[in-house]
Design a protein around this motif. Structure first.
Motif, PDB file in Angstrom:
ATOM      1  N   UNK A   1       0.842  -1.204   0.000  1.00 42.36           N
ATOM      2  CA  UNK A   1       0.000   0.000   0.000  1.00 42.36           C
ATOM      3  C   UNK A   1       0.875   1.251   0.000  1.00 42.36           C
ATOM      4  N   UNK A   2       1.924   1.245   0.825  1.00 45.06           N
ATOM      5  CA  UNK A   2       2.832   2.385   0.902  1.00 45.06           C
ATOM      6  C   UNK A   2       3.578   2.596  -0.412  1.00 45.06           C
ATOM      7  N   UNK A   3       3.995   1.503  -1.057  1.00 40.44           N
ATOM      8  CA  UNK A   3       4.695   1.599  -2.354  1.00 40.44           C
ATOM      9  C   UNK A   3       3.782   2.225  -3.401  1.00 40.44           C
ATOM     10  N   UNK A   4       2.542   1.750  -3.467  1.00 35.12           N
ATOM     11  CA  UNK A   4       1.580   2.298  -4.434  1.00 35.12           C
ATOM     12  C   UNK A   4       1.354   3.782  -4.182  1.00 35.12           C
ATOM     13  N   UNK A   5       1.170   4.139  -2.896  1.00 32.11           N
ATOM     14  CA  UNK A   5       0.959   5.544  -2.544  1.00 32.11           C
ATOM     15  C   UNK A   5       2.163   6.396  -2.930  1.00 32.11           C
ATOM     16  N   UNK A   6       3.361   5.872  -2.673  1.00 27.07           N
ATOM     17  CA  UNK A   6       4.576   6.639  -2.965  1.00 27.07           C
ATOM     18  C   UNK A   6       4.772   6.820  -4.473  1.00 27.07           C
ATOM     19  N   UNK A   7       4.422   5.809  -5.247  1.00 29.89           N
ATOM     20  CA  UNK A   7       4.532   5.931  -6.700  1.00 29.89           C
ATOM     21  C   UNK A   7       3.537   6.958  -7.244  1.00 29.89           C
ATOM     22  N   UNK A   8       2.331   6.965  -6.687  1.00 35.66           N
ATOM     23  CA  UNK A   8       1.326   7.941  -7.113  1.00 35.66           C
ATOM     24  C   UNK A   8       1.757   9.361  -6.743  1.00 35.66           C
ATOM     25  N   UNK A   9       2.358   9.510  -5.565  1.00 32.80           N
ATOM     26  CA  UNK A   9       2.859  10.821  -5.139  1.00 32.80           C
ATOM     27  C   UNK A   9       3.985  11.281  -6.055  1.00 32.80           C
ATOM     28  N   UNK A  10       4.904  10.357  -6.393  1.00 35.79           N
ATOM     29  CA  UNK A  10       6.022  10.682  -7.281  1.00 35.79           C
ATOM     30  C   UNK A  10       5.518  11.114  -8.657  1.00 35.79           C
ATOM     31  N   UNK A  11       4.489  10.427  -9.141  1.00 34.66           N
ATOM     32  CA  UNK A  11       3.912  10.779 -10.440  1.00 34.66           C
ATOM     33  C   UNK A  11       3.279  12.158 -10.391  1.00 34.66           C
TER      34      UNK A  11
END
Length: 252
Positions: free
Chosen positions: A28-38
């Motif tokens: 969940x944290x990885x997905x959130x971090x990738x969305x934030x980076x995008x």
């Protein structure tokens, strides 16, 4: 050390379930971090050698702090307050949600070396879940837009999430589980709360008057200290990370 591995083998099924939960929250944290980076047009890696080292350092500090619990006057003695979420939130603010969740997990592993579990890992699972209920939303909100007002909002949302989740988690799972584990009726545990506060008459009033204030106090304290400490520490953390990145680029 022997006690640590003995506890794991005796409760292997529960430990594997614990690790599975950790894996889910990391995803969940990885997905959130990738969305934030995008959203922020960032190409920064989620984990680097330097970040991993910093996670280890903050985890060690948090693990030691977790062994130091202070009693609170409004809850039975088996409840205590510690400052272990402070280094976890600082690490999450500095390096992202994944770093926060990993630090929360490693904190518990390190704590177990100093102080073995007395609850067949149920207490440690509760600490991890309740801690992540604060760390995950707080770090996600902060990294969406890094500024002072966002940090304040992140702390407030994290505190409220931890308070609500921790209260419900105690009522639905933790207290009934402890009652079964220690072979005592749930009413006996509630009675310990009644001795402190006459308004405690059932499991829901127990968590409302004993557990909710504990989580609210802890979350508010951690949020305020993070807000005060993060700005002075941020240049040091960023300088260390940027120097490591520059060195790596130069060598390449």
């Amino acid at each position: 050390m022997n006690q640590f591995f003995t506890n794991i083998m005796e409760n292997l099924t529960f430990v594997l379930e614990f690790i599975a939960l950790v894996a889910v929250l990391v995803i969940v944290a990885v997905i959130a971090e990738k969305l934030i980076a995008k959203k922020n047009n960032s190409s920064e890696k989620i984990l680097t050698t330097r970040k991993t080292a910093m996670i280890g350092m903050f985890s060690a500090i948090a693990g030691v702090l977790m062994t130091i619990e202070l009693p609170v006057p409004f809850a039975p003695p088996f409840y205590g307050i510690d400052a272990s979420e402070l280094p976890v939130l600082l690490c999450g603010f500095a390096f992202g949600p994944v770093a926060g969740v990993l630090t929360e997990f490693l904190k518990i592993v390190i704590k177990l070396f100093f102080k073995p579990t007395s609850t067949a890992f149920v207490g440690e699972l509760a600490n991890f879940c309740v801690g992540c209920a604060m760390i995950l939303p707080a770090t996600i909100i902060y990294h969406m837009k890094k500024k002072k007002t966002t940090a304040m909002l992140a702390g407030a949302v994290g505190t409220m999430t931890m308070t609500v989740f921790g209260t419900l988690f105690n009522a639905v799972y933790l207290l009934p589980t402890f009652a079964v584990m220690f072979g005592m009726p749930l009413e006996a545990i509630i009675g310990m709360g009644t001795e402190i506060n006459a308004n405690v008459t059932n499991v829901f009033t127990f968590v409302a008057f004993c557990v909710a204030p504990l989580n609210l106090l802890k979350g508010a304290g951690v949020s305020v200290l993070t807000f005060v400490l993060y700005k002075p520490l941020s240049p040091i953390l960023k300088a260390s990370y940027e120097n490591a990145s520059a060195k790596k680029t130069k060598q390449a």
